[in-house]
Design a protein around this motif. Structure first.
Motif, PDB file in Angstrom:
ATOM      1  N   VAL A 215       0.827  -1.212   0.000  1.00  0.00           N
ATOM      2  CA  VAL A 215       0.000   0.000   0.000  1.00  0.00           C
ATOM      3  C   VAL A 215       0.861   1.261   0.000  1.00  0.00           C
ATOM      4  O   VAL A 215       0.598   2.201  -0.733  1.00  0.00           O
ATOM      5  CB  VAL A 215      -0.930   0.026   1.231  1.00  0.00           C
ATOM      6  N   TYR A 216       1.873   1.268   0.847  1.00  0.00           N
ATOM      7  CA  TYR A 216       2.629   2.509   1.059  1.00  0.00           C
ATOM      8  C   TYR A 216       4.030   2.430   0.455  1.00  0.00           C
ATOM      9  O   TYR A 216       4.607   1.351   0.344  1.00  0.00           O
ATOM     10  CB  TYR A 216       2.764   2.773   2.558  1.00  0.00           C
ATOM     11  N   PRO A 217       4.588   3.584   0.119  1.00  0.00           N
ATOM     12  CA  PRO A 217       5.976   3.614  -0.347  1.00  0.00           C
ATOM     13  C   PRO A 217       6.942   3.352   0.817  1.00  0.00           C
ATOM     14  O   PRO A 217       6.527   3.300   1.975  1.00  0.00           O
ATOM     15  CB  PRO A 217       6.158   5.046  -0.857  1.00  0.00           C
ATOM     16  N   ARG A 255       7.195  12.509   6.108  1.00  0.00           N
ATOM     17  CA  ARG A 255       5.840  12.840   5.704  1.00  0.00           C
ATOM     18  C   ARG A 255       4.925  11.608   5.723  1.00  0.00           C
ATOM     19  O   ARG A 255       3.727  11.708   5.928  1.00  0.00           O
ATOM     20  CB  ARG A 255       5.870  13.436   4.307  1.00  0.00           C
ATOM     21  N   LEU A 256       5.536  10.440   5.506  1.00  0.00           N
ATOM     22  CA  LEU A 256       4.737   9.210   5.485  1.00  0.00           C
ATOM     23  C   LEU A 256       4.536   8.627   6.881  1.00  0.00           C
ATOM     24  O   LEU A 256       3.765   7.700   7.078  1.00  0.00           O
ATOM     25  CB  LEU A 256       5.439   8.156   4.617  1.00  0.00           C
TER      26      LEU A 256
ATOM     27  N   SER B  29      -5.707   4.031  -0.494  1.00  0.00           N
ATOM     28  CA  SER B  29      -4.293   4.326  -0.771  1.00  0.00           C
ATOM     29  C   SER B  29      -3.748   3.482  -1.912  1.00  0.00           C
ATOM     30  O   SER B  29      -2.705   3.790  -2.469  1.00  0.00           O
ATOM     31  CB  SER B  29      -3.445   4.090   0.476  1.00  0.00           C
ATOM     32  N   LYS B  35      -2.720   6.865  -5.287  1.00  0.00           N
ATOM     33  CA  LYS B  35      -1.296   6.554  -5.123  1.00  0.00           C
ATOM     34  C   LYS B  35      -0.450   7.662  -5.764  1.00  0.00           C
ATOM     35  O   LYS B  35       0.520   8.132  -5.173  1.00  0.00           O
ATOM     36  CB  LYS B  35      -0.994   5.208  -5.800  1.00  0.00           C
ATOM     37  N   GLU B  38      -0.754  10.815  -3.563  1.00  0.00           N
ATOM     38  CA  GLU B  38      -0.071  10.764  -2.265  1.00  0.00           C
ATOM     39  C   GLU B  38       1.443  10.574  -2.406  1.00  0.00           C
ATOM     40  O   GLU B  38       2.179  10.726  -1.440  1.00  0.00           O
ATOM     41  CB  GLU B  38      -0.684   9.645  -1.398  1.00  0.00           C
ATOM     42  N   GLN B  39       1.877  10.210  -3.622  1.00  0.00           N
ATOM     43  CA  GLN B  39       3.317  10.010  -3.812  1.00  0.00           C
ATOM     44  C   GLN B  39       3.933  11.059  -4.728  1.00  0.00           C
ATOM     45  O   GLN B  39       5.023  10.878  -5.265  1.00  0.00           O
ATOM     46  CB  GLN B  39       3.575   8.592  -4.333  1.00  0.00           C
ATOM     47  N   GLY B  40       3.192  12.172  -4.911  1.00  0.00           N
ATOM     48  CA  GLY B  40       3.772  13.305  -5.639  1.00  0.00           C
ATOM     49  C   GLY B  40       3.936  13.081  -7.128  1.00  0.00           C
ATOM     50  O   GLY B  40       4.823  13.647  -7.754  1.00  0.00           O
ATOM     51  N   ARG B  41       3.101  12.236  -7.736  1.00  0.00           N
ATOM     52  CA  ARG B  41       3.206  11.988  -9.169  1.00  0.00           C
ATOM     53  C   ARG B  41       1.909  12.321  -9.906  1.00  0.00           C
ATOM     54  O   ARG B  41       1.595  11.742 -10.927  1.00  0.00           O
ATOM     55  CB  ARG B  41       3.589  10.518  -9.412  1.00  0.00           C
ATOM     56  N   TYR B 160      -0.709  17.875  -0.348  1.00  0.00           N
ATOM     57  CA  TYR B 160       0.072  17.264  -1.439  1.00  0.00           C
ATOM     58  C   TYR B 160      -0.151  18.016  -2.744  1.00  0.00           C
ATOM     59  O   TYR B 160       0.787  18.243  -3.502  1.00  0.00           O
ATOM     60  CB  TYR B 160      -0.337  15.805  -1.640  1.00  0.00           C
TER      61      TYR B 160
END
Lengths: 369, 228
Positions: A215-217, A255-256, B29, B35, B38-41, B160
């Motif tokens: 789910v998360y980076p 931030r995460l 998410s 995605k 939240e991941q800047g893309r 974001y």
């Protein structure tokens, strides 16, 4: 087959280092005092810690030797001869050697013969994974006992020269953050298939974990440079190039970080829903939170969920022993057992949220007769 | 934070709702456009498409809330007041959203004429159906999910988006406004939970509706990428 924690031990290197002395050990980056240090220390609440490197930044004791010292302390507290140990299960986020596995090095330091060996690799929750491997080994009657050791020596990553190698010499918040969070130490637990009459045998009721890496980076890492998604440290022509690019820095994407609170509470609510845990029957909570800041966030969320556990039931030694990554939960359990008068039937709920890529491990213990 | 829900049944209900929310939070998410956000893309086109796809649901949102108000009989007149108040407060939210769309470079005529996506159709259909049942207390579960998402938009998504783009005029007023007001709305919701979570049957209904709404909202977000 029930499994019991019958003995614990820990090892913290050197004298405690106060917050004022941290930069005497880790050094001043580019000769300047950190502007972030006090802010981060105020938020995490840690007042002292231990380092395996001295003020000349020389390593005084290796990671595997620290692990072995914790293991010896644990065995010496037990009913068992070291010759009878059947399994050794170890965890660290970074061994002294890249290869072989950390467990091999710890076994050699401990001089244990013909053990079944396991090494789990990860960050804070890797100790719980090592513990689970040992627990299931005994549970399935493959061994009668197991020594589980978790150890961390992160201070080597925080030496000022490491930061000064990075091209452009720029130290961003994410690279500096963990410098004020983590320190060194080791903890060990001895598991057996029977309790011992110490009054401190703890039955392991279950160990469960939920990972959310899909789910998360990545949130905490070593191996990629800032803003680099695919290229990892071994993809550079030379290791020197990787270091120059900043790919060998220990980084936290702050931030995460908030996601770790909801991930931790999510797993807890899942365990309640599955009937694994009853909130009002928990007598003690040992949670590896990295800072005071997160403790209050976890509290708020549990309170909202109507699943709160009274503050006096929470125990931690984070502030005095430091955040020793995967070793923290064992060092905490060791000190908790030695400073509390436990009664038969009391329950202990342990929780280890790992921000690396969001894995959260839980354990339920009951004081045995 | 103080204990927000006071009755034991209310607490059971809130605990179950929080778990549904956290399941939803994880599922959302994983949605491709979220995605990227939240991941800047996120691309500017993505943000425009997101607003375009949210707008229909926001307009319809005030309709199902209004309809549910009329489905509460005299025994629930206090709830009816709360719901009417809530509908009145939100029924022009879509105008903020449209202004954001224009500030992000979109055409007013486009957002006014865009159809609901497949997920919004399903979500709206389900909510109107539930709102038409007598005393639809289970819709507290729907409000829980939608308010939760509003809060997430305001505290996370808006930040974001503003980090990724620099707009001449504020283009996140819908998300921001939602957050400022959701604190009060959440308190209202907590009060409602105490009021209606009075039996296991009611709680089961609330949780089931929360789960359905979460799934359909997820579908609505997944469908943003299928927008032509």
């Amino acid at each position: 087959m029930d499994v019991y924690i019958n003995s614990t031990g820990h090892y913290l290197p050197g004298d405690p280092i106060s917050n004022d002395e941290i930069e005497d050990v880790l050094g001043l980056i580019n000769g300047k005092k950190s502007r972030l240090k006090n802010k981060i220390l105020n938020s995490n609440g840690i007042v002292q810690r231990h380092y395996a490197i001295n003020k000349q930044q020389q390593t005084q004791i290796s990671n595997s030797e620290m692990a072995a010292n914790a293991g010896v302390a644990c065995i010496e507290n037990s009913y068992l001869s070291p010759t009878k140990i059947q399994m050794l299960s170890c965890a660290t986020s970074q061994g002294d050697m890249v290869l072989p596995g950390f467990g091999s090095m710890v076994q050699a330091s401990l001089n244990l013969s013909e053990v079944e060996l396991h090494t789990s690799h990860g960050i804070c929750s890797s100790s719980m994974m090592a513990l689970k491997a040992a627990f299931t080994g005994i549970k399935s009657e493959c061994s009668e006992n197991a020594l589980v050791v978790a150890s961390e020596l992160t201070s080597r990553l925080f030496k000022n020269k490491r930061y000064e190698q990075v091209e452009g010499n720029e130290v961003d918040f994410n690279a500096e953050f963990l410098r004020w969070m983590l320190s060194d130490g080791a903890g060990a637990l001895l598991l057996e298939n029977q309790p011992r009459p110490t009054g401190k045998s703890l039955r392991i009721d279950w160990i469960k974990s939920f990972s959310h890496a899909n789910v998360y980076p990545v949130c905490m890492s070593v191996g990629t440079a800032k803003n680099e998604e695919h290229k990892t440290w071994q993809d550079y022509d030379t290791y020197a190039d990787a270091e120059k690019a900043g790919a060998l820095m220990l980084r936290q994407d702050v931030r995460l970080l908030d996601n770790i609170v909801s991930v931790g509470v999510h797993g807890f609510l899942k365990l309640i829903a599955q009937g694994d845990v009853e909130v009002n029957k928990i007598d003690h909570v040992l949670c590896h939170f990295s800072s005071k800041y997160f403790k209050s966030k976890i509290f708020d969320m549990l309170e909202t969920a109507g699943a709160s556990i009274e503050e006096e039931k929470w125990y931690t030694n984070l502030y005095e022993r430091g955040n020793t990554g995967c070793a923290s939960i064992f060092i905490m359990l060791d000190e908790f057992i030695n400073t509390h008068d436990l009664k038969v039937g009391e329950t202990i709920f342990c929780m280890v949220p790992e921000s690396g890529r969001f894995n959260c491990a839980y354990m339920h213990l009951t004081v045995a007769e | 934070m103080e204990q927000v829900v006071l009755t034991p049944l209310g607490q059971n209900c809130l605990q179950a709702l929080l778990k549904v929310w956290l399941d939803f939070d994880l599922a959302v998410s994983k949605v491709a456009i979220v995605k990227r956000l939240e991941q800047g893309r996120l691309s500017l086109e993505d943000y425009q498409k997101l607003l375009l796809n949210l707008r229909q649901q926001v307009i319809e949102g005030s309709r199902w809330i209004s309809r549910s108000a009329s489905s509460f009989d005299r025994d629930y007149s206090d709830i009816r007041s709360t719901v009417i108040h809530h509908a009145e407060e939100e029924h022009r939210d879509y105008q903020l959203l449209e202004a954001d769309y224009v500030a992000a470079g979109g055409e007013q005529s486009v957002i006014e004429s865009t159809q609901k996506n497949i997920g919004s159709e399903a979500l709206h259909g389900f909510l109107m159906y539930r709102a038409s049942q007598p005393n639809p207390v289970d819709l507290i579960g729907a409000m829980w999910i939608i308010e939760g998402l509003g809060n997430k938009m305001a505290t996370k998504w808006s930040r974001y988006i503003n980090e990724q783009f620099s707009f001449e005029n504020n283009a996140t007023s819908f998300m921001d406004y939602h957050g400022e007001n959701d604190e009060n709305h959440l308190q209202e919701l907590y009060n409602l939970i105490d009021r209606v979570a009075t039996s296991q049957k009611n709680i089961d209904g609330i949780i089931r509706t929360a789960k359905v709404v979460a799934k359909l909202y997820q579908l609505q977000l997944e469908e943003v990428d299928n927008h032509e």
